[in-house]
Write a protein that holds these residues in place. Sequence first.
Motif, PDB file in Angstrom:
ATOM      1  N   ASP A 117     -37.348  -3.877   2.878  1.00 40.43           N
ATOM      2  CA  ASP A 117     -37.450  -4.046   4.332  1.00 40.43           C
ATOM      3  C   ASP A 117     -36.769  -5.330   4.802  1.00 40.43           C
ATOM      4  O   ASP A 117     -36.695  -5.593   5.995  1.00 40.43           O
ATOM      5  N   THR A 118     -36.300  -6.146   3.863  1.00 45.58           N
ATOM      6  CA  THR A 118     -35.628  -7.389   4.205  1.00 45.58           C
ATOM      7  C   THR A 118     -34.123  -7.192   4.039  1.00 45.58           C
ATOM      8  O   THR A 118     -33.653  -6.100   3.726  1.00 45.58           O
ATOM      9  N   ASP A 119     -33.382  -8.260   4.205  1.00 47.91           N
ATOM     10  CA  ASP A 119     -31.927  -8.188   4.056  1.00 47.91           C
ATOM     11  C   ASP A 119     -31.513  -8.049   2.588  1.00 47.91           C
ATOM     12  O   ASP A 119     -30.405  -7.625   2.290  1.00 47.91           O
ATOM     13  N   ALA A 120     -32.395  -8.439   1.664  1.00 47.54           N
ATOM     14  CA  ALA A 120     -32.069  -8.416   0.236  1.00 47.54           C
ATOM     15  C   ALA A 120     -32.684  -7.197  -0.440  1.00 47.54           C
ATOM     16  O   ALA A 120     -33.801  -6.791  -0.119  1.00 47.54           O
ATOM     17  N   ASP A 121     -31.945  -6.603  -1.378  1.00 49.24           N
ATOM     18  CA  ASP A 121     -32.482  -5.500  -2.177  1.00 49.24           C
ATOM     19  C   ASP A 121     -33.484  -6.039  -3.188  1.00 49.24           C
ATOM     20  O   ASP A 121     -33.445  -7.211  -3.575  1.00 49.24           O
TER      21      ASP A 121
END
Length: 198
Positions: A116-120
């Motif tokens: 749900d964030t910019d990072a996987d």
Amino acid sequence: MSEFAPRYPVTPGDQSTAPFGPTPSQTVGPYWKIGLDWGADGENVVPADTPGRITVRITVIDGDRTPIADAMVETWQADADGRFGTDGFRGFARSAADETGTATVHTIKPGAHESDTDADEAPHLNVGIFARGMLDRLYTRLYFPEDLAAHATDPVLTALPEAQRRKLIAEKSDDGYTWTVYVQDLDPNGVETPFFAI
């Protein structure tokens, strides 16, 4: 023959007349195998002839540094492309620990998973531990040692203090990976594995 009085008060009527409320917790062991043991297939996420198949050995140790020989380990994971729930990929294993406290899982390495964030999320296995004396299962994660760059941005791993992160990283072995889960340590800076509330 003598009559024995019931140990607890008897409420007339059937179960539908009993008051409702939360069911009390019970420990998960030592008889978890009744109805939960999948046998040999439980540890096989993928068949033996699957390309890229790896073996993951997870050893569970108690607070006295004794192997928990009756532990049950569950893992669930994304497929090689980082997706959950794809056709033909179970993604779930259930394995009993042996006398050394080690449970074995045969699987493939998962891919990075969108978060749900910019990072996987870095490739990882979600891990559940059941064992004697536990009221609730423990939830944690196993990460892979070759994914250090992905670890640096993984939103779950980076939420931990840096000293705790290494405790979730497995070691490479000849045919896969090994990892030790310490379920307890009285020293807050000791070896206890980080566990997560789900």
